[in-house]
Design a protein around this motif. Structure first.
Motif, short mmCIF file in Angstrom:
data_model
loop_
_atom_site.label_atom_id
_atom_site.label_comp_id
_atom_site.label_asym_id
_atom_site.label_seq_id
_atom_site.Cartn_x
_atom_site.Cartn_y
_atom_site.Cartn_z
N LEU A 55 0.82 -1.21 0.00
CA LEU A 55 0.00 0.00 0.00
C LEU A 55 0.86 1.26 0.00
N ARG A 56 1.92 1.25 0.81
CA ARG A 56 2.80 2.44 0.85
C ARG A 56 3.54 2.63 -0.47
N GLN A 57 3.89 1.53 -1.12
CA GLN A 57 4.51 1.63 -2.43
C GLN A 57 3.57 2.30 -3.43
N VAL A 58 2.32 1.85 -3.44
CA VAL A 58 1.34 2.43 -4.36
C VAL A 58 1.15 3.92 -4.06
N LEU A 59 1.05 4.25 -2.78
CA LEU A 59 0.90 5.65 -2.39
C LEU A 59 2.08 6.48 -2.90
N GLN A 72 -7.83 19.23 -3.73
CA GLN A 72 -8.55 19.56 -4.96
C GLN A 72 -8.54 18.35 -5.89
N GLY A 73 -9.71 17.96 -6.37
CA GLY A 73 -9.79 16.83 -7.29
C GLY A 73 -9.84 15.50 -6.56
N ARG A 74 -9.45 14.46 -7.24
CA ARG A 74 -9.53 13.09 -6.71
C ARG A 74 -8.64 12.91 -5.49
N THR A 75 -9.19 12.27 -4.46
CA THR A 75 -8.40 11.92 -3.29
C THR A 75 -8.13 10.41 -3.31
N ASN A 135 -3.52 15.12 -1.19
CA ASN A 135 -4.66 14.39 -1.76
C ASN A 135 -4.67 12.92 -1.34
N THR A 136 -3.78 12.55 -0.42
CA THR A 136 -3.71 11.16 0.04
C THR A 136 -3.90 11.10 1.55
N LEU A 137 -4.57 10.06 2.00
CA LEU A 137 -4.77 9.81 3.43
C LEU A 137 -4.51 8.34 3.69
N TYR A 138 -3.59 8.06 4.61
CA TYR A 138 -3.21 6.68 4.93
C TYR A 138 -3.57 6.39 6.38
N ILE A 139 -4.37 5.35 6.59
CA ILE A 139 -4.82 4.95 7.93
C ILE A 139 -4.40 3.50 8.16
N ASN A 140 -3.63 3.25 9.20
CA ASN A 140 -3.25 1.88 9.56
C ASN A 140 -3.84 1.57 10.93
N LYS A 141 -4.79 0.65 10.97
CA LYS A 141 -5.49 0.35 12.22
C LYS A 141 -4.60 -0.31 13.26
N GLU A 142 -3.39 -0.73 12.86
CA GLU A 142 -2.47 -1.29 13.85
C GLU A 142 -1.62 -0.22 14.50
N CYS A 145 -13.14 9.70 -4.88
CA CYS A 145 -12.18 9.18 -3.91
C CYS A 145 -11.83 7.75 -4.32
N GLU A 146 -10.56 7.49 -4.54
CA GLU A 146 -10.10 6.16 -4.88
C GLU A 146 -9.67 5.46 -3.60
N VAL A 147 -10.23 4.28 -3.34
CA VAL A 147 -10.05 3.61 -2.05
C VAL A 147 -9.21 2.35 -2.20
#
Length: 387
Positions: free
Chosen positions: A24-28, A74-77, A40-47, A105-107
């Protein structure tokens, strides 16, 4: 990840500690490197402790609203949620955000249990998601990490070591053994016992030990019950079958059902089971006489799965073909033999493939230094040469 840039939910699944967070971090990082502003990016790790208060879909929505208010993207998140199974009702949030065309928003989500794709999510999204399974390191990645050449000696080292990423950072056998033991216990507790409210955790562990030490063998749960009862364990067919399913959902094991080659359909009943990583045997149960041939077959199964094949045990006129691997309209047949020592072994490995009358490719895979010529169209290859 080729699927970036659309409204499909990207679902990354796999056993705990195989590298889903890294993926996931690589893709980000690639998204940001491609010109998307970091805000435009938000990263949440539940651990992570910082996100321990996020327990419901409503909590997710509140955090997402706060993020939008604070950074005004602004635009896609691009929203990344790691180990999402710990959030109650997350399906509703993911569905709402991924289908919001006014504020796209791309999830991207990850989970350590395969049944996050069952039930409500699959119903809500109805084909609007794409699934990626992360496995421990492949042989090619092992060679890249260790600097070893792709040859028979390196492949033997690979299956006798283990391919979990953290093992490559540990210096001693004792540290690796302790790590594998703690990982197994963590997966058992958090992804199986707590998730499914298991009443007999000892039986669950006994079943995992049994499947680990019988990997690559055809297994009947009726016989498993008899074996466990012989050890003084009180159980029944339904419990053993259910517990095996839970272990598979947590990606500790993989079932490989039988496939009727003539009838071209899968068969119920006994199946083979393979470990998600060799380290469980190598560091925890090495004294059970589990030979290199079984480890080799396990490695071929995992490599086929990495390459996107659905994998079965083939049956044809009383003969067993180790693997029938199907990917879309493509199919290959494989016999896996660690070493083909002598004419009788060679004849035995080729015989099941020679019975198959269709035109799909057929391979005998081994670690022998010599290469046999094509035999009735059957090719002799090394593991890293499987197409």
């Amino acid at each position: 990840m080729k699927s970036v840039g659309n409204n499909l939910v990207k679902v990354v699944v796999g056993q705990r500690r195989v590298g889903k967070s890294f993926v996931l971090r690589q893709v980000l990082s690639q998204i940001v490197a491609g010109g998307v502003p970091a805000e435009n990016t938000l990263y949440i790790n539940k651990e992570f402790l910082e996100f321990s208060a996020i327990k419901s879909a409503e909590d997710l929505q509140s955090l997402y609203a706060a993020y939008k208010n604070r950074f005004s993207p602004q635009g896609r998140t691009y929203l990344f949620i790691d180990e999402i199974q710990y959030i109650d009702g997350w399906e509703r949030f993911v569905n709402a955000r991924s289908q919001d065309f006014a504020e796209p928003c791309e999830v991207f989500i990850s989970g350590s249990n395969s049944d996050i794709l069952s039930g409500e999510l699959s119903t809500m999204l109805s084909g609007r998601y794409v699934r990626f399974e992360v496995f421990p390191y492949s042989f090619g990645e092992f060679c890249e990490l260790t600097g070893k050449p792709q040859d028979a000696s390196s492949f033997t080292d690979y299956v006798q070591h283990g391919a979990l990423p953290e093992l490559f950072n540990l210096d001693s056998e004792e540290m690796r053994r302790n790590y594998v033991e703690s990982l197994k216990d963590s997966v058992m507790l958090r992804d199986v016992v707590q998730r499914y409210r298991i009443k007999d955790a000892t039986l669950l562990n006994d079943l995992f030990v049994f499947l680990s030490n019988n990997a690559s063998n055809l297994i009947s749960f009726t016989n498993v019950v008899k074996s466990l009862k012989g050890q003084g364990r009180k159980t029944n067919y339904e419990t053993v079958s259910t517990y095996a399913g839970y272990l598979e959902n947590a990606f500790l094991i993989h079932s490989c059902p039988r496939f009727n080659i003539r009838g071209k359909d899968s068969l119920s009943g006994p199946a083979k089971y393979y470990m998600n990583d060799f380290s469980f045997h190598n560091y925890l149960y090495a004294g059970f006489g589990y030979g290199m041939g079984y480890l080799f077959e396990n490695a071929i199964y995992l490599e086929l799965r990495r390459r996107g094949y659905d994998v079965y045990v083939g049956e044809l006129d009383g003969s067993e073909v180790d693997f029938v691997a199907i990917r879309n309209d493509a199919r290959i047949y494989i016999q896996a033999a660690y070493k083909m020592e002598g004419e009788s072994t060679i004849a035995r490995e080729y015989a099941p493939l020679e019975k198959i009358r269709d035109s799909y490719p057929k391979f005998v895979v081994s670690l022998d230094e010599f290469r046999l010529p094509s035999n009735n169209g059957i090719l002799h290859v090394r593991p890293w040469e499987i197409p």
